[in-house]
Scaffold this active site. Structure first.
Site, PDB file in Angstrom:
ATOM      1  N   LYS A 172      42.188  51.755  31.769  1.00  0.00           N
ATOM      2  CA  LYS A 172      40.962  51.579  32.562  1.00  0.00           C
ATOM      3  C   LYS A 172      41.247  51.988  34.003  1.00  0.00           C
ATOM      4  O   LYS A 172      41.862  51.255  34.770  1.00  0.00           O
ATOM      5  CB  LYS A 172      40.464  50.132  32.532  1.00  0.00           C
ATOM      6  CG  LYS A 172      38.999  50.072  32.975  1.00  0.00           C
ATOM      7  CD  LYS A 172      38.624  48.901  33.829  1.00  0.00           C
ATOM      8  CE  LYS A 172      39.008  48.967  35.265  1.00  0.00           C
ATOM      9  NZ  LYS A 172      38.313  49.964  36.104  1.00  0.00           N
ATOM     10  N   GLU A 247      51.654  45.213  40.151  1.00  0.00           N
ATOM     11  CA  GLU A 247      52.086  45.851  41.405  1.00  0.00           C
ATOM     12  C   GLU A 247      50.936  45.686  42.378  1.00  0.00           C
ATOM     13  O   GLU A 247      49.819  46.134  42.111  1.00  0.00           O
ATOM     14  CB  GLU A 247      52.380  47.342  41.198  1.00  0.00           C
ATOM     15  CG  GLU A 247      53.636  47.627  40.419  1.00  0.00           C
ATOM     16  CD  GLU A 247      54.902  47.138  41.085  1.00  0.00           C
ATOM     17  OE1 GLU A 247      54.890  46.890  42.310  1.00  0.00           O
ATOM     18  OE2 GLU A 247      55.906  46.980  40.374  1.00  0.00           O
ATOM     19  N   CYS A 281      50.503  51.653  48.954  1.00  0.00           N
ATOM     20  CA  CYS A 281      51.055  50.292  49.062  1.00  0.00           C
ATOM     21  C   CYS A 281      52.420  50.333  49.733  1.00  0.00           C
ATOM     22  O   CYS A 281      52.907  49.308  50.201  1.00  0.00           O
ATOM     23  CB  CYS A 281      51.085  49.597  47.715  1.00  0.00           C
ATOM     24  SG  CYS A 281      51.787  50.592  46.429  1.00  0.00           S
ATOM     25  N   GLU A 377      47.404  43.232  54.551  1.00  0.00           N
ATOM     26  CA  GLU A 377      47.410  44.651  54.203  1.00  0.00           C
ATOM     27  C   GLU A 377      46.046  45.263  54.544  1.00  0.00           C
ATOM     28  O   GLU A 377      45.015  44.774  54.093  1.00  0.00           O
ATOM     29  CB  GLU A 377      47.697  44.831  52.717  1.00  0.00           C
ATOM     30  CG  GLU A 377      47.841  46.297  52.342  1.00  0.00           C
ATOM     31  CD  GLU A 377      48.166  46.500  50.874  1.00  0.00           C
ATOM     32  OE1 GLU A 377      47.515  45.863  50.041  1.00  0.00           O
ATOM     33  OE2 GLU A 377      49.063  47.302  50.582  1.00  0.00           O
TER      34      GLU A 377
HETATM   35  P1  ADP Z   1      41.130  47.717  45.078  1.00  0.00           P
HETATM   36  O1  ADP Z   1      40.732  46.762  46.129  1.00  0.00           O
HETATM   37  O2  ADP Z   1      42.263  48.602  45.398  1.00  0.00           O
HETATM   38  O3  ADP Z   1      39.974  48.440  44.438  1.00  0.00           O
HETATM   39  P2  ADP Z   1      41.240  46.036  42.769  1.00  0.00           P
HETATM   40  O4  ADP Z   1      42.290  45.049  42.443  1.00  0.00           O
HETATM   41  O5  ADP Z   1      39.856  45.543  42.963  1.00  0.00           O
HETATM   42  O6  ADP Z   1      41.799  46.816  43.998  1.00  0.00           O
HETATM   43  O7  ADP Z   1      41.151  47.167  41.643  1.00  0.00           O
HETATM   44  C1  ADP Z   1      42.266  47.673  40.958  1.00  0.00           C
HETATM   45  C2  ADP Z   1      41.867  47.876  39.505  1.00  0.00           C
HETATM   46  O8  ADP Z   1      41.559  46.606  38.939  1.00  0.00           O
HETATM   47  C3  ADP Z   1      40.610  48.725  39.294  1.00  0.00           C
HETATM   48  O9  ADP Z   1      40.748  49.512  38.132  1.00  0.00           O
HETATM   49  C4  ADP Z   1      39.540  47.696  39.116  1.00  0.00           C
HETATM   50  O10 ADP Z   1      38.426  48.158  38.397  1.00  0.00           O
HETATM   51  C5  ADP Z   1      40.274  46.644  38.322  1.00  0.00           C
HETATM   52  N1  ADP Z   1      39.685  45.300  38.385  1.00  0.00           N
HETATM   53  C6  ADP Z   1      38.958  44.750  39.390  1.00  0.00           C
HETATM   54  N2  ADP Z   1      38.568  43.498  39.064  1.00  0.00           N
HETATM   55  C7  ADP Z   1      39.073  43.235  37.834  1.00  0.00           C
HETATM   56  C8  ADP Z   1      39.044  42.107  36.953  1.00  0.00           C
HETATM   57  N3  ADP Z   1      38.408  40.998  37.275  1.00  0.00           N
HETATM   58  N4  ADP Z   1      39.691  42.198  35.789  1.00  0.00           N
HETATM   59  C9  ADP Z   1      40.363  43.312  35.448  1.00  0.00           C
HETATM   60  N5  ADP Z   1      40.421  44.404  36.214  1.00  0.00           N
HETATM   61  C10 ADP Z   1      39.798  44.377  37.403  1.00  0.00           C
END
Ligand code: ADP
Length: 475
Positions: A172, A247, A281, A377
């Protein structure tokens, strides 16, 4: 307008809706419409992966090698075109985009080799006449959740070892950058990856990502992204008995000592802090400089930063591409305002007119390590400059962070460099090099809140993607 579907059980499948993929250099340009999977699509992908698992895990190393090697070759052959796509959807400059695609190809080639080297061990039991065999078996079905900042390298460095070790995969990718992930899925299909072994479920984190994390048919989750999401995922993985690898963030220090070659140090800091628009990062976001070098360092840093050209990622003159989207730009600008409120003198940092999310790199002078701008960050082209008395204070400041991903030092002193290598509380240490920019054949990961679980990349990646089985043999 081109539309791009999810790959489930070897078939291209519509989503519940399609979302536009916007070019951050030119927000009027839509790269394509990309499917958004719902929970049902994730269920179907997990079922397909589970059905494919017995065949793939028994397929043997030659088959896995062939698929990964072919994928590496196809990516390498298309690196200019894919690099362009990457730069258009993520915003890093074209040389950076092509560099990242090249790295993805090298990662696939490396793990094609690793598929052939998945050795076990055999040793005598402590009981006479008995042998003990230790072998590595696939974990099962793994869910990979990836961020937007390395849209081809991170999917590659999770998917390639997962497949090399005999696992089946659901990927995903981040909502903002599905294009490169779609290309990986397409290339794996063209490379002979059997149906259901690799599934692409583009969609929202809170929908498709959350369903993967909760799904009882998925055995492990490897995630790269924000701390808040990573923490939630870890909790859910504990509740659903999944192996988890996270990570997350960094607030990486670069310590510049009096005896450093200042021009080289400034180059390393500009590269580490601002290249890839600071959206790494491993970015150097705390520049910690000893007293005697401080003023000359700041003059040279400000001049070098001033020379950086901010603009369209595809323009050959551009050094710093756009910020990835409006939310990130708004967040960066609010940290720049905070830097002033916290008492820093800010150089640069303004928004740049244009059709995209452009921002000049910002330097926060007179920062302390206790300020929020030095602790949180930012994930943009912003760096604090922190003055310290000497190496000892610099090391203490470098280590005073809740993160511990990468830590750098610029010095001519063998004694200080070696002491820093031993005592920096970070997963990766750089001596006279930027904190960002790592090799693909060695472990990547951090300490403290930066990482959780085994290391990614290199031969160490197998620690996450395999389960060890120990068997005892009596004649
Ligand atoms: P960023 O702020 O860098 O977008 P996120 O942690 O929100 O960081 O996103 C990193 C990945 O995690 C993306 O693929 C996002 O769609 C996914 N993601 C965000 N929320 C969830 C969740 N509740 N469960 C699983 N995956 C998630």
């Amino acid at each position: 307008m081109d539309t791009y579907k999810n790959l489930i059980a070897g078939q291209w499948v519509d989503g519940v809706q399609f979302a536009p993929n916007i070019n951050p250099s030119n927000t009027g340009e839509v790269i394509g419409l990309f499917a958004r999977a719902d929970g049902g699509a994730v269920d179907a992908a997990a079922e397909a992966a589970r059905a494919a698992l017995p065949g793939w895990s028994a397929a043997g190393p030659q088959m896995r090698h062939n698929v990964l090697d072919a994928a590496g070759n196809l990516i390498m052959a298309r690196r200019e075109e894919l690099g362009r796509l990457l730069s258009r959807e993520e915003g890093k400059t074209l040389p950076e985009g092509i560099g990242e695609v090249t790295r993805a190809a090298q990662i696939f080639k490396f793990f094609a080799g690793e598929a052939l080297r998945l050795a076990g061990e055999m040793l005598p039991s402590v009981r006479a006449g008995i042998d003990v065999m230790i072998e590595r078996q696939p974990v099962g079905v793994v869910g990979l959740i990836t961020p937007w900042n390395f849209p081809i390298a991170i999917p590659a460095w999770k998917a390639a070892p997962a497949l090399a070790c005999g696992n089946c995969v659901l990927l995903k990718p981040a909502e903002l950058t599905p294009g490169c992930a779609w290309e990986i899925a397409n290339i794996l299909k063209q490379s002979g990856c059997p149906d259901g072994v690799f599934n692409l479920v583009m969609g929202e984190g809170s929908v498709a990502g959350a369903r993967m994390v909760a799904h009882p048919g998925i055995d492990a989750i490897s995630f790269t992204g924000s701390i808040a999401t990573g923490r939630d995922i870890a909790v859910q993985c504990a509740q659903t008995h999944k192996r988890v690898q996270l990570e997350m963030g960094g607030k990486n220090p670069m310590l510049v000592l009096d005896d450093a070659d200042l021009d080289a140090a400034v180059d390393a800091c500009v590269n580490g802090a601002f290249f890839s628009t600071g959206q790494r990062c491993t970015a150097s976001s705390r520049l910690i400089v000893t007293d005697a070098a401080h003023d000359a360092f700041v003059d040279k840093l400000a001049a070098a930063t001033d020379r950086l050209i901010v603009g369209d990622a595809l323009n050959p003159d551009t050094h710093i591409g756009p910020v990835v989207d409006q939310n990130q730009l708004t967040q960066n600008l609010s940290y720049i305002a905070l830097a002033r409120e916290e008492g820093c003198e800010v150089t640069g940092g303004g928004e740049v007119d244009g059709p995209g999310f452009f921002q000049r790199p910002a330097i926060f002078l007179g920062a302390s390590n206790q300020m929020r701008i030095s602790r949180e960050e930012i994930f943009g082209p912003c760096a604090s400059v922190i003055r310290v008395a000497d190496y000892e204070e610099g090391l203490a400041v470098a280590n005073d962070s809740e993160f511990g991903l990468s830590a750098g030092i610029c010095t001519a002193s063998l004694r200080c460099a070696n002491h820093f290598r031993r005592h920096a509380k970070a997963g990766m240490v750089m001596v006279n090099l930027p904190t960002a920019g790592v090799d693909y054949h060695v472990p990547f990961g951090g300490t403290k809140r930066s990482s959780c679980g085994p290391r990614e990349q290199g031969a160490y990646a197998r620690e996450f993607y395999t389960v060890v089985k120990t068997s005892y043999w009596s004649p």
